[in-house]
Design an enzyme around this catalytic site. Structure first.
Site, short mmCIF file in Angstrom:
data_model
loop_
_atom_site.label_atom_id
_atom_site.label_comp_id
_atom_site.label_asym_id
_atom_site.label_seq_id
_atom_site.Cartn_x
_atom_site.Cartn_y
_atom_site.Cartn_z
N ASP A 247 0.83 -0.97 -0.20
CA ASP A 247 -0.05 0.28 0.06
C ASP A 247 0.69 1.08 0.19
O ASP A 247 0.42 2.30 -0.72
CB ASP A 247 -0.90 0.05 1.23
CG ASP A 247 -1.92 1.07 1.45
OD1 ASP A 247 -2.55 1.13 0.17
OD2 ASP A 247 -2.15 1.60 2.17
N HIS A 252 4.59 4.70 -2.64
CA HIS A 252 5.02 6.44 -2.13
C HIS A 252 6.47 6.29 -1.43
O HIS A 252 7.17 7.24 -1.96
CB HIS A 252 4.09 6.41 -1.06
CG HIS A 252 2.60 6.41 -1.63
ND1 HIS A 252 2.26 6.75 -2.89
CD2 HIS A 252 1.55 6.20 -0.72
CE1 HIS A 252 0.74 6.70 -2.69
NE2 HIS A 252 0.34 6.30 -1.49
C1 BG6 Z 1 -2.83 5.95 -0.14
C2 BG6 Z 1 -3.04 4.49 0.73
O1 BG6 Z 1 -2.22 5.59 -1.29
O2 BG6 Z 1 -2.37 6.91 0.81
C3 BG6 Z 1 -3.69 4.85 1.99
O3 BG6 Z 1 -3.91 3.60 0.03
C4 BG6 Z 1 -2.86 6.21 2.82
O4 BG6 Z 1 -3.78 3.70 2.84
C5 BG6 Z 1 -2.69 7.12 1.87
O5 BG6 Z 1 -3.67 6.40 3.97
C6 BG6 Z 1 -1.96 8.25 2.57
O6 BG6 Z 1 -1.81 9.40 1.69
P1 BG6 Z 1 -1.91 10.78 2.27
O7 BG6 Z 1 -1.62 11.75 1.19
O8 BG6 Z 1 -3.03 10.94 3.02
O9 BG6 Z 1 -0.59 10.99 3.18
#
Ligand code: BG6
Length: 505
Positions: A247, A252
């Protein structure tokens, strides 16, 4: 101390006019559409002025009328728009662009309704945004082609998760690639749309200051943390098939690592940047079962308190599985085998139900070689540069400075650049920026197929090892910084995660 006051002016404007488009949103009644995509489209329509005839087709399985769908949008998407951005006129203008089309993504016959609703001009830009499970990507692309909707001026946007392992990612790439060419495919990672990530590019390649130091001779280690206070919420169905590694880490965190570690690209054109990111991914040292045990920690949250509020354990969340072995936390020590980075550990970690909601990159420089002052060399805190992605966007440069008064006592001080404070401009949400790039056809902030596969290749040994292994993720208390094993992982190198090394306030 702040340097914000020294920096003023917003530079030249790069806004390019948009050409007319038809945007089709698959998964138009889903959670992502309501929380992020429709609010982002609303904001862009309001602030960037879509061409007068541009249309948004929201596609879903429900047999809703246009009015019923707009009521859904009103109830579920509107609350995600900040009230200052809302006005009745701009909301009505936005809604007037939206057409709901009921369609079963797997049933080719139902695409006729979409073809009839869309404009037939082949010169028009068409964007197909697939906010659906990845298992539908190939089918949708195939059905679009069958219905004659995949024109040369079409673009397709693929939302994560982009597969669940190397094999499925390859399959997606191959199937989507049968219909659309690589230059038409936009694989989204919303972290690349965040303001601070772009600012990291500006910092590294718009200044001469850091680049000479940005290497193993001067950098001791890099930490990248994405910590969330939220739990899995109502996404148990998805999360149980994913876990923190798939995930967050595969996408990321690795994308952030690439931006920190890549060589200077020759320009910011898509392939120039993506070639450099690919080299980083391919230089990541592969784990073996033996190195994995040492360098990867997985955890799962138990009940606890977050911000003083009691929260249940992951296994007791709605639809939770009492035997679940899905990880909600992962920490990794990664190494990049290149001349620039050999011997510099990159510590990556992410987790849900953590002590704080933050995302940051910490670049720690080497220790002072020698002290000319009365203070021992060990009392000099090594310089560090912190790039804050959220909640506040900014840079902190930690330096040693003399304390006022008699004598020569040095202590750490923070040179701070707060982007909000400095650029008093409305922010663009990550999805707004990325959608704008799709509409303009700019691919720099989107992953190329080989990048996606290289990222999966690196995480695959971890996935395989966990699948074969009998052990479970290490439990950690909600509201903590994860399992103690994560502190031990970095502690073995004589280091601490940043929050552990900060003085108590
Ligand atoms: C998403 C995930 O890609 O990114 C989530 O699937 C996560 O689980 C989210 O909560 C976090 O993104 P941000 O921008 O809120 O830090």
């Amino acid at each position: 101390m702040t340097i914000a006051t020294f920096i003023r002016g917003h530079g030249p404007k790069h806004d390019m006019a948009l050409t007319d488009f038809d945007l089709v949103l698959f998964g138009g009644s889903g959670d992502l559409a309501m929380r992020k995509l429709l609010p982002a489209l609303y904001a862009l329509n309001r602030d960037k002025g879509f061409p007068a005839t541009a249309r948004i087709y929201c596609v879903g399985r429900h047999d809703w009328t246009q009015e019923e769908y707009l009521k859904e949008v009103n109830d579920n998407a509107k609350p995600h728009i900040v009230p200052e951005m809302l006005s009745a006129t701009s909301w009505d203008t936005f809604c007037a662009r939206v057409t709901y089309v009921s369609l079963n993504a797997s049933d080719a016959a139902t695409y006729k309704a979409l073809a009839e609703a869309m404009r037939s001009d082949p010169a028009l830009t068409r964007v197909y945004y697939l906010a659906t499970p990845p298992s539908l990507f190939a089918t949708i692309c195939h059905n679009l082609a069958e219905a004659g909707l995949a024109t040369p001026n079409s673009r397709v946007v693929l939302e994560k998760p982009l597969g669940r392992d190397l094999e499925s990612a390859r399959q997606i790439n191959a199937e989507v690639g049968r219909v659309f060419s690589e230059s038409q495919i936009f694989r989204i990672d919303h972290y690349l749309g965040k303001e601070a990530v772009q600012n990291l590019l500006a910092l590294r390649f718009g200044n001469v200051l850091f680049e000479p130091l940005w290497r193993r001779e001067w950098i001791s280690d890099v930490q990248i943390t994405i910590a969330e206070e939220i739990g899995v919420g109502n996404r148990m169905g998805y999360y149980e098939t994913s876990g923190a590694l798939r995930d967050m880490l595969q996408n990321h965190l690795l994308q952030l690592l690439c931006i920190v570690a890549m060589e200077p690209p020759v320009s910011v054109t898509a392939d120039a940047v993506r070639n450099e990111k690919l080299k980083v991914l391919r230089s990541l040292r592969r784990f073996t079962p033996a190195t994995l045990v040492q360098n990867v920690v997985r955890g799962q949250y138990r009940s606890g308190h977050v911000d003083g509020v009691p929260v249940p354990s992951y296994r007791n969340e709605p639809d939770g599985n009492p035997q679940s072995r899905t990880e909600t936390f992962v920490a990794v020590k990664a190494e990049i085998d290149t001349w620039r980075w050999a011997g510099v550990p990159f510590y990556l970690r992410t987790g849900k139900r953590m002590a704080d909601q933050l995302a940051e990159i910490v670049v720690r420089f080497k220790s002072l070689p020698h002290s000319i002052f009365a203070q021992p060399v060990g009392s000099f805190q090594p310089n560090s540069l912190v790039i804050r992605l959220q909640p506040d966007e900014g840079l902190h440069l930690n330096l040693m400075a003399k304390t006022p008064g008699d004598g020569m006592r040095l202590k750490p001080v923070d040179l701070e650049l707060d982007f909000r404070e400095t650029f008093k401009k409305p922010r663009m949400e990550a999805y707004e920026r990325l959608l704008m790039d799709v509409l303009r056809g700019q691919l720099t902030l989107f992953m190329r197929s080989d990048e996606l596969e290289a990222a999966w290749e690196w995480v695959e040994p971890i996935l395989t090892f966990w699948e074969q292994e009998e052990s479970e993720p290490i439990p950690y208390t909600s509201g903590s910084w994860g399992p103690a094993a994560a502190s031990a992982l970095i502690g073995r190198d004589g280091l601490q995660w940043r929050e552990e090394s900060l003085p108590e306030v």
